[in-house]
Scaffold this motif. Structure first.
Motif, PDB file in Angstrom:
ATOM      1  N   LEU A  37       0.700  -0.708   0.168  1.00 54.88           N
ATOM      2  CA  LEU A  37       0.214  -0.234   0.312  1.00 54.88           C
ATOM      3  C   LEU A  37       0.617   1.175   0.061  1.00 54.88           C
ATOM      4  O   LEU A  37       0.336   2.579  -0.539  1.00 54.88           O
ATOM      5  N   LEU A  38       2.017   1.107   0.862  1.00 52.75           N
ATOM      6  CA  LEU A  38       3.086   2.236   0.461  1.00 52.75           C
ATOM      7  C   LEU A  38       4.157   1.824   0.379  1.00 52.75           C
ATOM      8  O   LEU A  38       4.667   0.595   0.161  1.00 52.75           O
ATOM      9  N   HIS A  39       5.459   3.202  -0.233  1.00 54.48           N
ATOM     10  CA  HIS A  39       6.521   2.856  -0.835  1.00 54.48           C
ATOM     11  C   HIS A  39       7.246   3.413  -0.395  1.00 54.48           C
ATOM     12  O   HIS A  39       6.279   4.486  -0.226  1.00 54.48           O
ATOM     13  N   GLY A  40       8.600   3.562   0.008  1.00 58.98           N
ATOM     14  CA  GLY A  40       9.065   3.713   0.657  1.00 58.98           C
ATOM     15  C   GLY A  40      10.585   3.404   1.316  1.00 58.98           C
ATOM     16  O   GLY A  40      10.931   2.157   1.064  1.00 58.98           O
ATOM     17  N   GLY A  41      11.413   4.156   2.650  1.00 57.04           N
ATOM     18  CA  GLY A  41      12.668   3.695   2.993  1.00 57.04           C
ATOM     19  C   GLY A  41      12.086   2.938   4.261  1.00 57.04           C
ATOM     20  O   GLY A  41      10.895   2.438   4.762  1.00 57.04           O
ATOM     21  N   THR A  42      12.907   1.604   4.233  1.00 52.74           N
ATOM     22  CA  THR A  42      12.626   0.633   4.967  1.00 52.74           C
ATOM     23  C   THR A  42      13.967   0.097   5.783  1.00 52.74           C
ATOM     24  O   THR A  42      13.992  -0.557   6.962  1.00 52.74           O
ATOM     25  N   GLY A  43      14.987   0.831   5.645  1.00 54.96           N
ATOM     26  CA  GLY A  43      15.944   0.755   6.080  1.00 54.96           C
ATOM     27  C   GLY A  43      17.330  -0.987   5.880  1.00 54.96           C
ATOM     28  O   GLY A  43      17.799  -1.344   5.722  1.00 54.96           O
ATOM     29  N   SER A  44      16.610  -1.660   5.059  1.00 52.61           N
ATOM     30  CA  SER A  44      16.903  -2.798   4.381  1.00 52.61           C
ATOM     31  C   SER A  44      16.810  -2.640   2.598  1.00 52.61           C
ATOM     32  O   SER A  44      15.751  -1.985   2.439  1.00 52.61           O
ATOM     33  N   GLN A  45      17.725  -3.214   2.146  1.00 49.62           N
ATOM     34  CA  GLN A  45      17.848  -3.464   0.636  1.00 49.62           C
ATOM     35  C   GLN A  45      17.411  -1.656   0.153  1.00 49.62           C
ATOM     36  O   GLN A  45      17.075  -1.271  -0.972  1.00 49.62           O
ATOM     37  N   GLU A  75      19.718  -0.351  -2.011  1.00 51.11           N
ATOM     38  CA  GLU A  75      20.373   0.299  -3.082  1.00 51.11           C
ATOM     39  C   GLU A  75      18.841   0.187  -3.827  1.00 51.11           C
ATOM     40  O   GLU A  75      19.171   0.173  -4.908  1.00 51.11           O
ATOM     41  N   ALA A  76      17.396  -0.578  -3.479  1.00 51.51           N
ATOM     42  CA  ALA A  76      16.558  -1.126  -5.058  1.00 51.51           C
ATOM     43  C   ALA A  76      15.831   0.134  -4.876  1.00 51.51           C
ATOM     44  O   ALA A  76      15.443   0.733  -4.133  1.00 51.51           O
ATOM     45  N   VAL A  77      15.108   0.073  -6.251  1.00 50.57           N
ATOM     46  CA  VAL A  77      13.899   0.619  -6.718  1.00 50.57           C
ATOM     47  C   VAL A  77      12.868  -0.140  -6.180  1.00 50.57           C
ATOM     48  O   VAL A  77      12.007   1.189  -5.556  1.00 50.57           O
ATOM     49  N   GLU A  78      12.604  -1.013  -6.140  1.00 53.13           N
ATOM     50  CA  GLU A  78      11.140  -1.396  -5.700  1.00 53.13           C
ATOM     51  C   GLU A  78      10.981  -1.518  -4.442  1.00 53.13           C
ATOM     52  O   GLU A  78      12.937  -2.349  -3.217  1.00 53.13           O
ATOM     53  N   MET A  79      10.302  -1.858  -3.328  1.00 54.33           N
ATOM     54  CA  MET A  79       9.988  -2.261  -2.543  1.00 54.33           C
ATOM     55  C   MET A  79      10.988  -4.086  -2.073  1.00 54.33           C
ATOM     56  O   MET A  79      10.659  -4.273  -3.473  1.00 54.33           O
ATOM     57  N   PRO A  80      11.584  -3.831  -0.696  1.00 51.88           N
ATOM     58  CA  PRO A  80      11.821  -4.988  -0.550  1.00 51.88           C
ATOM     59  C   PRO A  80      11.194  -6.772  -0.244  1.00 51.88           C
ATOM     60  O   PRO A  80       9.605  -6.177   0.025  1.00 51.88           O
ATOM     61  N   LYS A  81      11.863  -7.878  -0.752  1.00 55.07           N
ATOM     62  CA  LYS A  81      10.750  -8.707  -1.362  1.00 55.07           C
ATOM     63  C   LYS A  81      10.589  -9.830  -0.258  1.00 55.07           C
ATOM     64  O   LYS A  81      10.166 -10.054   0.380  1.00 55.07           O
ATOM     65  N   VAL A  82      11.270  -8.820   1.139  1.00 56.82           N
ATOM     66  CA  VAL A  82      11.136  -9.783   2.275  1.00 56.82           C
ATOM     67  C   VAL A  82      10.196  -9.336   3.528  1.00 56.82           C
ATOM     68  O   VAL A  82      10.254  -7.600   3.823  1.00 56.82           O
ATOM     69  N   ARG A  83       9.763  -9.977   4.305  1.00 54.52           N
ATOM     70  CA  ARG A  83       8.652  -9.617   5.412  1.00 54.52           C
ATOM     71  C   ARG A  83       9.528  -9.404   6.669  1.00 54.52           C
ATOM     72  O   ARG A  83      10.194 -10.255   6.916  1.00 54.52           O
ATOM     73  N   PRO A  84       8.965  -8.352   7.821  1.00 55.29           N
ATOM     74  CA  PRO A  84       8.004  -7.409   7.354  1.00 55.29           C
ATOM     75  C   PRO A  84       8.424  -6.668   6.309  1.00 55.29           C
ATOM     76  O   PRO A  84       7.219  -5.787   6.176  1.00 55.29           O
ATOM     77  N   ASP A  85       9.117  -6.081   6.020  1.00 52.32           N
ATOM     78  CA  ASP A  85       9.702  -4.395   5.435  1.00 52.32           C
ATOM     79  C   ASP A  85       8.591  -3.827   4.254  1.00 52.32           C
ATOM     80  O   ASP A  85       9.016  -2.707   3.784  1.00 52.32           O
ATOM     81  N   GLN A  86       8.413  -5.510   3.742  1.00 48.36           N
ATOM     82  CA  GLN A  86       8.079  -5.031   2.429  1.00 48.36           C
ATOM     83  C   GLN A  86       6.280  -3.937   2.459  1.00 48.36           C
ATOM     84  O   GLN A  86       6.371  -3.835   1.817  1.00 48.36           O
ATOM     85  N   TYR A  87       5.807  -4.889   3.190  1.00 49.29           N
ATOM     86  CA  TYR A  87       4.662  -3.557   3.969  1.00 49.29           C
ATOM     87  C   TYR A  87       4.403  -2.594   4.599  1.00 49.29           C
ATOM     88  O   TYR A  87       3.782  -2.050   5.259  1.00 49.29           O
ATOM     89  N   GLU A  88       5.996  -2.484   5.198  1.00 46.04           N
ATOM     90  CA  GLU A  88       6.081  -1.588   6.582  1.00 46.04           C
ATOM     91  C   GLU A  88       7.986  -0.303   5.916  1.00 46.04           C
ATOM     92  O   GLU A  88       8.346  -0.209   6.438  1.00 46.04           O
ATOM     93  N   ALA A  89       7.057   0.914   5.350  1.00 49.61           N
ATOM     94  CA  ALA A  89       7.500   1.631   4.320  1.00 49.61           C
ATOM     95  C   ALA A  89       7.309   2.311   5.615  1.00 49.61           C
ATOM     96  O   ALA A  89       6.599   2.906   6.526  1.00 49.61           O
ATOM     97  N   GLY A  90       8.315   3.080   5.798  1.00 53.05           N
ATOM     98  CA  GLY A  90       8.928   4.490   7.143  1.00 53.05           C
ATOM     99  C   GLY A  90       9.224   4.048   8.119  1.00 53.05           C
ATOM    100  O   GLY A  90       8.992   2.736   8.792  1.00 53.05           O
ATOM    101  N   THR A  91       8.728   5.544   9.111  1.00 46.87           N
ATOM    102  CA  THR A  91       9.950   4.974  10.213  1.00 46.87           C
ATOM    103  C   THR A  91       8.309   4.224  11.227  1.00 46.87           C
ATOM    104  O   THR A  91       7.157   5.249  11.139  1.00 46.87           O
ATOM    105  N   LEU A  92       8.534   3.288  11.665  1.00 48.38           N
ATOM    106  CA  LEU A  92       7.124   2.802  12.640  1.00 48.38           C
ATOM    107  C   LEU A  92       6.667   3.785  13.699  1.00 48.38           C
ATOM    108  O   LEU A  92       7.636   4.190  15.159  1.00 48.38           O
ATOM    109  N   ASN A  93       5.846   3.294  14.514  1.00 46.26           N
ATOM    110  CA  ASN A  93       5.405   3.786  15.517  1.00 46.26           C
ATOM    111  C   ASN A  93       5.911   3.382  16.663  1.00 46.26           C
ATOM    112  O   ASN A  93       5.195   1.960  17.502  1.00 46.26           O
ATOM    113  N   THR A  94       7.136   3.294  17.257  1.00 45.86           N
ATOM    114  CA  THR A  94       7.496   2.069  18.280  1.00 45.86           C
ATOM    115  C   THR A  94       7.109   2.265  19.504  1.00 45.86           C
ATOM    116  O   THR A  94       6.963   1.857  20.288  1.00 45.86           O
TER     117      THR A  94
END
Length: 384
Positions: free
Chosen positions: A227-235, A237-256
């Motif tokens: 649903l969201l695209h952006g930084g995840t802190g992993s991969q 260098e890639a243009v697309e979202m990472p394929k690893v979970r949970p990073d693939q669906y957790e773009a941006g800073t989480l509500n820690t």
């Protein structure tokens, strides 16, 4: 009931008061050595990551999920449902939903109906919340991509047979999405038992966490469009979202901070016990219904007295506007309830209360017998 405190009976919207450990856990993160999870290998970032992992692991235990990374955090159930619905549906797909869906299901479906040409069938539900299983079986075909249902109606309190619904969906090759907004934390929600492909849930209701928290379980083999695209802190260098979970669906800073509070809420629930919470809330709804049904002209919606339901009772009072009743309960008796359409016009169509709305009182694990008696007394006085 605490002397001088308002009587809060809107737990179906959000739980209150939160356990003290929830705010304590949040302050520890806010004021302690915790930074941005996944954005560094220094200790402060690792502390934040550890907090998030602990809460994710607790959710996996609660839902009977084998891999905690199959649970992704969202800001609420609505975001989780949007990720699930928009992430799996494509142009022309067929969806089956029910007539007790919340607007967080109905509106994304209607949006995709307008923009992607998806087809949607809403299965009728009786005034008591009983789903028409015969029509469900008829409507779910080999062309159906998704079956979505509220585990429990936020208006009627009825509990849908999600296991049976899931079997019907899977037999036709369709996916099964459960909206667990009214059940997680107060009723068993088990991935293995239900066979659900996706489960959307809030953190701030019966899980006792803060607002701004929620999540979505996604079956390991299922790939959704993020649903969201952006930084995840992993991969990075890639243009697309990472394929690893949970990073693939957790773009941006989480509500820690919020996730830390959610973890504390989950621990409270697990220590108290889901079954114990359900029985406590059910007994309170039965007490409330017994008292309200003594009032002439008052009708309780949903399952009849003695039948299973989650911890809410919606009702109408002949000759009174629902908003007026709620206003008087608040101003004259310091009792907080919700009135109106509860974001579920489909549910009101099923209940026959379209154009009128209803008053809804909903309990939590901290609600007392005395608070229910206070509401019954207040309603008898208002009716007179």
């Amino acid at each position: 009931m605490k002397t001088g405190s308002p009587i809060y009976l809107d737990h179906a919207a959000t739980s209150w008061p939160k356990p003290e450990r929830v705010s304590q856990s949040m302050l520890e993160i806010l004021n302690g050595p915790a930074a941005n999870s996944g954005r560094g290998n220094y200790r402060m970032a690792m502390n934040a990551g550890r907090t998030i992992l602990q809460t994710r692991t607790a959710l996996a235990q609660l839902l009977q999920v084998e891999n905690a990374n199959d649970i992704v955090f969202t800001s609420n159930t609505t975001e989780a449902l949007n990720l699930a619905i928009k992430g799996c549906l494509r142009e022309g797909d067929h969806v089956v939903a029910t007539m007790v869906e919340h607007n967080s299901v109905r509106r994304p479906l209607e949006y995709l109906k307008r923009t992607k040409g998806i087809q949607v069938d809403y299965i009728p539900v009786s005034a008591q919340g009983v789903l028409d299983m015969a029509e469900l079986k008829e409507r779910v075909t080999s062309q159906t991509r998704l079956v979505v249902c509220a585990h429990s109606s936020n208006l009627l309190g009825s509990i849908l047979p999600v296991e049976e619904i899931g079997k019907i969906a899977h037999a036709a090759g369709a996916l099964m999405l459960i909206d667990a907004a009214q059940t997680i934390g107060c009723y068993t929600v088990d991935v293995k038992q239900t066979g659900a492909d996706m489960i959307a849930f809030p953190g701030h209701k019966s899980l006792l966490g803060p607002q701004g928290t929620g999540g979505l379980y996604i079956r390991p083999e299922l790939e959704l469009e993020p649903l969201l695209h952006g930084g995840t802190g992993s991969q990075s260098e890639a243009v697309e979202m990472p394929k690893v979970r949970p990073d693939q669906y957790e773009a941006g800073t989480l509500n820690t901070v919020g996730i830390a509070g959610l973890g504390a809420g989950i621990r409270t629930v697990m220590e108290y016990g889901i079954e114990k919470i359900y029985q406590h809330e059910w007994q309170l709804t039965q007490q409330l219904m017994q008292g309200l049904l003594e009032i002439k002209g008052l009708t309780c919606l949903g399952p009849e007295l003695g039948m299973p339901r989650t911890g809410l009772v919606a009702f109408t009072l002949e000759g009174f506007d629902a908003a007026e009743v709620a206003f008087r309960l608040d101003r004259q008796y310091q009792i907080s309830v919700r009135a109106g359409y509860h974001c579920t016009p489909l549910g009101h169509m099923s209940a026959g209360t379209t154009g009128r709305g209803a008053v809804r009182a909903s309990v939590g694990y901290s609600t007392t017998v005395q608070e229910i008696e206070a509401l019954i007394t207040a309603m008898k006085q208002i009716a007179q």
